[in-house]
Design an enzyme around this catalytic site. Structure first.
Site, PDB file in Angstrom:
ATOM      1  N   LYS A  52      23.575 -12.452 -20.571  1.00 37.23           N
ATOM      2  CA  LYS A  52      24.228 -10.940 -19.886  1.00 37.23           C
ATOM      3  C   LYS A  52      25.138 -11.562 -18.838  1.00 37.23           C
ATOM      4  O   LYS A  52      26.182 -10.728 -19.226  1.00 37.23           O
ATOM      5  CB  LYS A  52      23.373 -10.521 -18.785  1.00 37.23           C
ATOM      6  CG  LYS A  52      22.209 -10.003 -20.430  1.00 37.23           C
ATOM      7  CD  LYS A  52      20.670  -9.105 -19.593  1.00 37.23           C
ATOM      8  CE  LYS A  52      19.733  -8.845 -20.504  1.00 37.23           C
ATOM      9  NZ  LYS A  52      18.218  -8.534 -20.378  1.00 37.23           N
ATOM     10  N   GLN A  96      14.648  -7.422 -14.992  1.00 34.80           N
ATOM     11  CA  GLN A  96      14.904  -8.685 -15.806  1.00 34.80           C
ATOM     12  C   GLN A  96      13.120  -8.462 -16.667  1.00 34.80           C
ATOM     13  O   GLN A  96      12.171  -9.089 -15.449  1.00 34.80           O
ATOM     14  CB  GLN A  96      14.816  -9.816 -16.094  1.00 34.80           C
ATOM     15  CG  GLN A  96      14.732 -10.611 -17.224  1.00 34.80           C
ATOM     16  CD  GLN A  96      15.689 -10.342 -18.503  1.00 34.80           C
ATOM     17  OE1 GLN A  96      16.924  -9.685 -18.272  1.00 34.80           O
ATOM     18  NE2 GLN A  96      15.075  -9.691 -19.312  1.00 34.80           N
ATOM     19  N   ASP A 119      18.981   0.416 -17.279  1.00 35.69           N
ATOM     20  CA  ASP A 119      18.287   0.032 -18.302  1.00 35.69           C
ATOM     21  C   ASP A 119      17.922   1.606 -18.662  1.00 35.69           C
ATOM     22  O   ASP A 119      16.877   1.033 -19.370  1.00 35.69           O
ATOM     23  CB  ASP A 119      16.639  -0.659 -18.030  1.00 35.69           C
ATOM     24  CG  ASP A 119      17.271  -2.402 -18.622  1.00 35.69           C
ATOM     25  OD1 ASP A 119      18.273  -2.914 -19.941  1.00 35.69           O
ATOM     26  OD2 ASP A 119      16.761  -3.190 -17.603  1.00 35.69           O
TER      27      ASP A 119
END
Length: 281
Positions: A52, A96, A119
């Site tokens: 990422k 994450q 997200d």
């Protein structure tokens, strides 16, 4: 068989985003910024975060990484998120997953400002999607899968779609996206009895169970579209949920074990970060 090249499609998206970022910088002096919080030492998580950050660098997104040990307290994570929420250089915040067992994922996601929740896991954004409102941030893997399907089919209306995943990360938000497009959606998971019953008549199968070669040739009809977001390692080789070698001739379109959904997930994260930055004006 049509191979769905997620890597190529993702690269095309990244090129467009790179141009958008250059324009943002030129016209508004804004550089999109993404902060990633990594907790613990999960090898897979480390790889994903590295990918990422690399993608951010490639297209001109500013990125930060905050690393905590496995035994970090929720209070320390909350404090870090608070600082990032208040940091004008950061437009997107990503925690994450998966998290260590002692941490409450929902409580942590609640602390991220909805407008920085790239997200799409904050309850505000999840609630919008549940109410047919796609104006908030959409989780990256479901968004990427939908993008792939829309490259193949002009409409998903009336399609019988079986999803093999019922998580809040993939299966549930994806089902809502597909229902919003009037598809007929069946949700299964690894505990589903007689999975073949639900896959054999599906026009589209989307699987993210993490079970190697779960979907076999006798479980699908001719011409099926298979989107495989499963990931396993078998004897050092990356394997998806679909028995790719046997299914590729029976399917009309299929994603490969690598270079399919994964690159799209990252591309959608980058797109969400740019969208977050654009909401500043």
């Amino acid at each position: 068989m049509g191979l769905i090249d997620g890597s190529k499609i993702a690269n095309d998206i990244k090129k467009e985003l790179s141009n958008e970022i250059s324009l943002l910088k030129k016209t508004h002096n804004i550089i999109p910024g993404l902060a990633t919080i990594l907790i613990g030492d999960d090898p897979g998580s480390k790889v994903y975060v590295r990918l990422k950050q690399k993608a951010c660098q490639e297209i001109g997104i500013y990125s930060e990484k905050i690393v905590f040990p496995n035994n970090v307290t929720e209070e320390k994570i909350f404090s870090s998120i608070k600082k990032l929420n208040e940091n004008d250089k950061i437009h997107g915040i990503l925690v994450q997953l998966p998290l260590p067992n002692h941490l409450d994922q929902l409580r942590i996601m609640e602390k991220i400002k909805p407008e920085k929740d790239v997200d799409g896991f904050n309850p505000v954004n999840a609630g919008k999607l549940a109410n047919r409102d796609e104006s908030g941030f959409i989780p990256c893997t479901p968004k990427g899968i939908l993008y792939l399907l829309e490259q193949i089919l002009p409409s998903l209306e009336g399609k019988n779609i079986t999803i093999i995943n019922h998580s809040t990360v993939i299966g549930r938000p994806l089902a809502m996206l597909l229902l919003n497009r009037n598809a007929t959606v069946t949700i299964c998971h690894i505990k589903t009895d007689n999975l073949k019953k639900y896959t054999q008549n599906a026009d589209i199968i989307i699987t993210a169970a993490g079970v190697p070669n779960l979907i076999k040739i006798d479980m699908v009809k001719d011409g099926v579209i298979i989107i495989d977001a499963g990931f396993s390692r078998v004897e050092g080789k990356i394997v998806g949920d679909a028995d790719f070698e046997n299914l590729k001739e029976k399917s009309s379109h299929i994603t490969p074990p690598t270079g399919g959904v994964g690159p799209m997930t990252i591309a959608m994260l980058l797109e969400n970060t740019v969208l977050a930055a654009k909401k500043n004006f």
